[in-house]
Design a protein around this motif. Structure first.
Motif, PDB file in Angstrom:
ATOM      1  N   ALA A 634     -22.373 -27.557 -11.035  1.00 29.93           N
ATOM      2  CA  ALA A 634     -22.886 -28.667 -11.844  1.00 29.93           C
ATOM      3  C   ALA A 634     -21.805 -29.714 -12.096  1.00 29.93           C
ATOM      4  N   ALA A 635     -20.575 -29.262 -12.350  1.00 24.44           N
ATOM      5  CA  ALA A 635     -19.475 -30.203 -12.574  1.00 24.44           C
ATOM      6  C   ALA A 635     -19.186 -31.008 -11.308  1.00 24.44           C
ATOM      7  N   ASN A 636     -19.214 -30.336 -10.175  1.00 23.19           N
ATOM      8  CA  ASN A 636     -18.957 -31.029  -8.907  1.00 23.19           C
ATOM      9  C   ASN A 636     -20.013 -32.091  -8.621  1.00 23.19           C
ATOM     10  N   VAL A 637     -21.265 -31.777  -8.912  1.00 25.33           N
ATOM     11  CA  VAL A 637     -22.348 -32.747  -8.692  1.00 25.33           C
ATOM     12  C   VAL A 637     -22.194 -33.936  -9.642  1.00 25.33           C
ATOM     13  N   SER A 638     -21.911 -33.666 -10.918  1.00 24.29           N
ATOM     14  CA  SER A 638     -21.753 -34.748 -11.903  1.00 24.29           C
ATOM     15  C   SER A 638     -20.617 -35.682 -11.514  1.00 24.29           C
ATOM     16  N   LEU A 652     -14.392 -39.397  -1.720  1.00 23.30           N
ATOM     17  CA  LEU A 652     -14.315 -38.202  -0.888  1.00 23.30           C
ATOM     18  C   LEU A 652     -15.421 -37.250  -1.337  1.00 23.30           C
ATOM     19  N   LEU A 653     -16.369 -36.989  -0.442  1.00 21.70           N
ATOM     20  CA  LEU A 653     -17.512 -36.132  -0.761  1.00 21.70           C
ATOM     21  C   LEU A 653     -17.543 -34.950   0.207  1.00 21.70           C
ATOM     22  N   ARG A 654     -18.454 -34.039  -0.058  1.00 22.77           N
ATOM     23  CA  ARG A 654     -18.599 -32.860   0.802  1.00 22.77           C
ATOM     24  C   ARG A 654     -20.074 -32.711   1.173  1.00 22.77           C
ATOM     25  N   ARG A 655     -20.324 -32.592   2.471  1.00 19.93           N
ATOM     26  CA  ARG A 655     -21.708 -32.470   2.928  1.00 19.93           C
ATOM     27  C   ARG A 655     -21.882 -31.203   3.756  1.00 19.93           C
ATOM     28  N   HIS A 656     -23.114 -30.755   3.824  1.00 19.77           N
ATOM     29  CA  HIS A 656     -23.459 -29.585   4.637  1.00 19.77           C
ATOM     30  C   HIS A 656     -24.625 -29.988   5.534  1.00 19.77           C
ATOM     31  N   PRO A 657     -24.341 -30.337   6.804  1.00 20.59           N
ATOM     32  CA  PRO A 657     -25.418 -30.820   7.684  1.00 20.59           C
ATOM     33  C   PRO A 657     -26.494 -29.754   7.894  1.00 20.59           C
ATOM     34  N   SER A 658     -27.725 -30.205   8.046  1.00 18.06           N
ATOM     35  CA  SER A 658     -28.834 -29.280   8.317  1.00 18.06           C
ATOM     36  C   SER A 658     -28.625 -28.604   9.668  1.00 18.06           C
ATOM     37  N   PRO A 659     -28.904 -27.301   9.767  1.00 15.62           N
ATOM     38  CA  PRO A 659     -28.764 -26.624  11.065  1.00 15.62           C
ATOM     39  C   PRO A 659     -29.843 -27.088  12.028  1.00 15.62           C
ATOM     40  N   LEU A 733     -26.967 -26.292  -0.728  1.00 16.27           N
ATOM     41  CA  LEU A 733     -27.161 -26.445  -2.176  1.00 16.27           C
ATOM     42  C   LEU A 733     -28.394 -27.288  -2.500  1.00 16.27           C
ATOM     43  N   ALA A 734     -29.045 -27.832  -1.468  1.00 12.02           N
ATOM     44  CA  ALA A 734     -30.195 -28.725  -1.646  1.00 12.02           C
ATOM     45  C   ALA A 734     -29.845 -29.848  -2.611  1.00 12.02           C
ATOM     46  N   SER A 735     -28.640 -30.383  -2.446  1.00 13.75           N
ATOM     47  CA  SER A 735     -28.164 -31.459  -3.323  1.00 13.75           C
ATOM     48  C   SER A 735     -27.894 -32.707  -2.493  1.00 13.75           C
ATOM     49  N   PRO A 736     -28.423 -33.865  -2.944  1.00 10.80           N
ATOM     50  CA  PRO A 736     -28.189 -35.099  -2.180  1.00 10.80           C
ATOM     51  C   PRO A 736     -26.738 -35.567  -2.244  1.00 10.80           C
ATOM     52  N   LEU A 737     -25.975 -35.016  -3.195  1.00 10.25           N
ATOM     53  CA  LEU A 737     -24.600 -35.459  -3.418  1.00 10.25           C
ATOM     54  C   LEU A 737     -23.760 -34.288  -3.896  1.00 10.25           C
ATOM     55  N   TYR A 738     -22.548 -34.172  -3.355  1.00 10.93           N
ATOM     56  CA  TYR A 738     -21.679 -33.062  -3.765  1.00 10.93           C
ATOM     57  C   TYR A 738     -20.233 -33.413  -3.444  1.00 10.93           C
ATOM     58  N   THR A 739     -19.308 -32.850  -4.214  1.00 13.56           N
ATOM     59  CA  THR A 739     -17.879 -32.996  -3.917  1.00 13.56           C
ATOM     60  C   THR A 739     -17.152 -31.773  -4.464  1.00 13.56           C
ATOM     61  N   HIS A 740     -15.832 -31.767  -4.346  1.00 14.43           N
ATOM     62  CA  HIS A 740     -15.013 -30.693  -4.912  1.00 14.43           C
ATOM     63  C   HIS A 740     -14.075 -31.278  -5.966  1.00 14.43           C
TER      64      HIS A 740
END
Length: 895
Positions: A634-638, A652-659, A733-740
């Protein structure tokens, strides 16, 4: 003095423009030699007793870096133009050269000849360097040092391959063509454009080095490359050009086999025909299709026609001496065997064969001629005795390019003096909130010293909760552009091995100054929400803070507190409230489509004195683990939302491409064989399907999730300006946006994100590097590379300690079949998290009377008397054996 430098440049629109730059020349730049009568000797770096000073050109640096790193080479003046040219041609060699120049124990001095009025050359001579002349010059110099073993470090040119082939065969060479000539790049480019060739990265099967795959976007499928001849001198990780074979030579998935350790001697290499049309079929362990009621579709098969980009590295292993007397001059020829089975044997020359036979050594590849069965290389250095745990752990680090050197004096000089404590400046800073009155606590693995996150959960009068995630304020101590920051940027991440940790930052920071230990005041960067009892976020605020943790709990301790109904103290109440919220958040995230995947993570119990493994087992995940994970997510998404809003082009973001569908095909085929239908149309559909995939066996669902994990793409860091918003998606994570954001002690990505967040809040200015998009992209690429290497090193460390553990403990246990092959199957051992091959046929058999039923995912006897199916439970015997000297392996045998 001012000079003008001009050159022409082509723009993106195709226009050619002339660029003129001012170039300043000085006369007070020193060469670093104390014996120089012109320069100021007070700034001398080289030995005062030096009888000679070495100056190397670009070719020598590029080709002989292993020699230059040897302590025998010292008193070197490095020209700045040479360093710049090396940087443009090979970044890895450049970094190694820079490390030499900054090492206070070595006498290397960089001379800025481009800016000295007496050494500046207006125009470079348009003449190609004479490589052979360079080599002979270096060789004659090394011989003059009187240390013959240094000659082993010299790069061997490809022209010597044929001569060495004669020695190997012990007969006059007939110069037979063993491999096809690689196509020139001009022909490859044209072939790719016309669809004749297909480009992709070569991935070699870890269980069978004669089976490889090239993922091709042009045909939307993986191309199988079978046999050394079709691999045509390509290494794992090379970017290659592939030509498809005629369809009657395509391989069925079921016909592919597991290779035995000794198969390399038998596989051999064949004469290569001039075209694919008359290419012989490569040797495979054929199951034979006779009587197979379910013929499988053939996979596209091909052969490599050219190398677009090489992935040669330094390799760790040991020597197989060749059965011949040493030739004149004490030079022996030997074959080097890498620990990585995917790497072919490498032929080297050595003058110290007797000293190397029982050692782990490093060898680098120099060339691979089409007339030579094996690539040629040279010895780099000795690591240690074969079988020694420290030696084998060092091998793990080297194979994965992990920098484990002590931090330099320059890096350590960036740290604040110890003991460090909070200052009045920190407390009076208007941008930092004093949160020491809040009941903050941390929950981590047992024995954790680098604590970079803490939490709080306070009930509010209005019935809501204030929940905080507090992260170590690492950027308060790691400033942009400093040696400390540069070092952290290069390392990218901390690396966790079974028996030790390789830190990204020095220990005074990771275990003391930044670690959020209990009962000490620490600086933090906090994300604080107001949440309803239904875990809905009412508001979010971000602030730098001062905290004082009241407890540093392990997962076991936190879980025990929550489970003990007799405990009603404030800290336990906070834990229970937080866990209640986390469960709601987790459920909502899963309903949104987040995947609950699984991995075969194992935990070792290590002897504190010998560091040998005492016990091994699967890592247990508790509610306390999931609670912490939920709030970190939750903190990473915020934070991702906040920084992207302020810096849409340089976050700088982090993504997980769809397989892709092709990636999920093995999972779908396995599921169908056991009567389970998986919907992979979206992450939500797949998540729901996995939830329904249950059976009588309690481990069944976890095994399906492990198989699903292996079909996924890798999550990666990226610069927001490089992609469009739909590509930002984190599929898992089914999240449109994410980072570390939550682990800056051990990940440099989080350090970058802390700087972005501080700038978004107006606390500090954005460092200049964020205006340089190509540089940001380069940083993201390095972070992805380092993150992947750290994962691979951790797994290799687990494999090493598993081998050590079972060396004295032969064991019978249960295993699950996870992949079917014509001569056996790959099994997974749940109790120990181990995976490996089990053979059904004796060595030398070509599949015997077994065949693979691809539809049912079974391997059957021809007469139908015995069959083994995917996910079936089998009993196996595990024992460490040594089929070849110095090559122990964990052998799995069917009981």
């Amino acid at each position: 003095m001012l000079q003008s430098k001009s050159f022409v440049r082509k723009t993106k629109q195709g226009k050619v423009i002339k660029v003129v730059r001012e170039h300043y020349l000085r006369d007070d730049i020193y060469c670093g030699a104390s014996i120089c009568n012109v320069c100021d000797s007070s700034v001398a770096r080289l030995s005062s007793s030096a009888s000679k000073i070495l100056i190397f050109d670009t070719n020598v640096v590029l080709n002989q870096i292993d020699l230059l790193e040897n302590p025998a080479i010292d008193d070197v003046v490095v020209l700045s133009v040479v360093l710049e040219e090396v940087k443009n041609k090979n970044l890895s060699v450049y970094n190694r050269m820079r490390a030499l120049c900054s090492n206070s124990l070595r006498k290397f001095f960089v001379f800025s000849n481009e800016h000295h009025k007496d050494t500046y050359v207006k125009a470079m001579v348009g003449e190609s360097p004479n490589d052979r002349n360079d080599r002979e010059t270096v060789e004659s110099y090394v011989k003059s040092l009187g240390q013959p073993e240094l000659l082993d470090l010299l790069v061997q040119p490809s022209s010597e391959d044929v001569a060495m082939e004669e020695v190997e065969d012990l007969r006059p060479s007939k110069k037979k063509i063993i491999y096809s000539e690689h196509k020139p790049m001009s022909e490859i480019t044209l072939g790719l454009h016309r669809g004749i060739y297909h480009q992709g990265k070569l991935r070699i099967n870890r269980y069978n080095p004669f089976e490889a795959y090239v993922g091709s976007e042009s045909i939307g499928d993986e191309i199988i490359i079978y046999g050394r001849a079709n691999m045509n001198r390509a290494f794992d990780g090379d970017i290659v050009a592939v030509e498809l074979l005629p369809q009657d030579q395509w391989h069925e998935e079921k016909s592919l086999s597991i290779a035995d350790d000794e198969d390399e001697e038998e596989e051999g290499v064949h004469l290569v025909p001039n075209s694919a049309d008359d290419a012989p079929r490569n040797k495979i362990s054929s199951s034979g299709s006779t009587g197979d009621p379910n013929p499988a579709p053939c996979r596209p098969s091909g052969r490599i026609v050219g190398i677009i980009k090489r992935n040669w590295n330094s390799y760790c292993g040991s020597l197989d001496p060749m059965p011949m007397p040493a030739s004149s001059g004490g030079v022996a020829h030997a074959l080097f065997v890498s620990k990585d089975r995917r790497i072919p044997k490498i032929r080297i020359q050595t003058r110290q064969l007797g000293n190397l036979l029982d050692k782990r050594i490093i060898v680098t590849v120099d060339s691979w001629d089409c007339l030579s069965r094996y690539p040629s290389g040279h010895y780099v250095r000795t690591i240690g005795e074969i079988g020694d745990r420290d030696t084998e752990s060092e091998v793990v680090l080297i194979e994965n390019s992990i920098d484990s050197r002590p931090f330099s004096v320059q890096v350590l000089a960036c740290l604040p003096p110890l003991p460090w404590s909070l200052s009045t400046v920190d407390l009076e800073n208007p941008n930092r909130k004093d949160l020491r009155h809040i009941r903050v606590f941390s929950v981590d693995p047992p024995g954790c010293k680098d604590i970079d996150d803490a939490l709080h959960c306070t009930a509010l009068p209005n019935g809501n909760f204030e929940v905080g995630v507090h992260i170590a304020d690492v950027t308060n101590f790691v400033h942009p552009g400093t040696p400390l920051d540069d070092e952290a940027s290069q390392r990218g991440t901390s690396v966790y091995l079974v028996e030790r940790r390789i830190d990204m930052l020095p220990k005074p920071l990771t275990e003391d100054i930044c670690s959020l230990r209990s009962d000490v005041e620490r600086l933090a960067f906090s994300v604080i929400w107001e949440m309803t009892p239904e875990a809905e976020i009412i508001s979010t605020r971000y602030t730098k803070s001062v905290i004082k943790s009241c407890a540093a709990l392990s997962y076991v301790e936190a879980q025990a507190r929550m489970d003990d109904s007799r405990l009603m103290d404030p800290l336990t109440t906070d834990l229970r409230n937080m866990n209640m919220l986390a469960k709601i958040m987790r459920l909502r995230r899963i309903e949104r489509g987040a995947l609950t995947l699984a991995s075969a993570e194992v935990k070792f119990q290590i002897d504190t004195e010998t560091h040998d493994p005492l016990d091994i087992g699967m890592y247990q995940i508790r509610e306390a683990n999931q609670m912490v994970e939920e709030f970190m997510l939750a903190a990473n998404v915020s934070v991702a939302e906040k920084i992207l809003k302020h810096f849409p082009q340089c976050s700088l973001l982090r993504r997980h491409p769809s397989p892709t569908k092709e990636m999920l095909e093995p999972l779908l085929r396995t599921a169908a064989a056991i009567g389970i239908s998986l919907d992979v149309s979206s992450s939500k559909a797949l998540a729901d399907s996995l939830d329904r995939a249950v059976g009588d066996d309690p481990y069944f669902n976890k095994l399906i999730r492990i198989l699903a994990t292996r079909c996924m793409t890798q999550a990666v860091y990226f610069c927001s300006g490089d992609l469009s918003p739909p590509e930002f998606l984190h599929y898992g994570l089914a999240s449109p946006l994410y980072t570390h954001f939550t682990s800056p002690i051990r990940r440099y990505a989080d350090v970058i994100v802390h700087r972005l967040l501080a700038a978004a809040l107006g606390i500090s200015k954005l460092p200049p590097i964020f205006q340089d998009r190509p540089q940001l992209t380069s940083i993201a690429d390095n972070l992805n590379y380092r993150h992947r290497n750290a994962q691979m090193a951790s797994r290799a460390s687990v494999e090493l300690h598993t081998l050590i553990y079972f060396r004295k403990r032969p064991t019978d246990t249960e295993a699950r079949i996870v992949k079917i092959r014509s001569n056996g199957f790959i099994v997974f051992v749940p109790k120990y998290g181990i995976e490996g091959p089990v053979y059904l046929t004796e060595k030398g058999e070509k599949g015997g009377d077994w065949y693979v039923d691809e539809v049912q995912q079974k391997v059957k006897k021809m007469d139908g008397s015995i069959s083994y199916s995917i996910l079936q439970t089998v009993r196996i015997h595990m024992e460490v054996v040594e089929p070849k000297p110095n090559r122990p392996k964990l052998q799995l045998t069917l009981i």
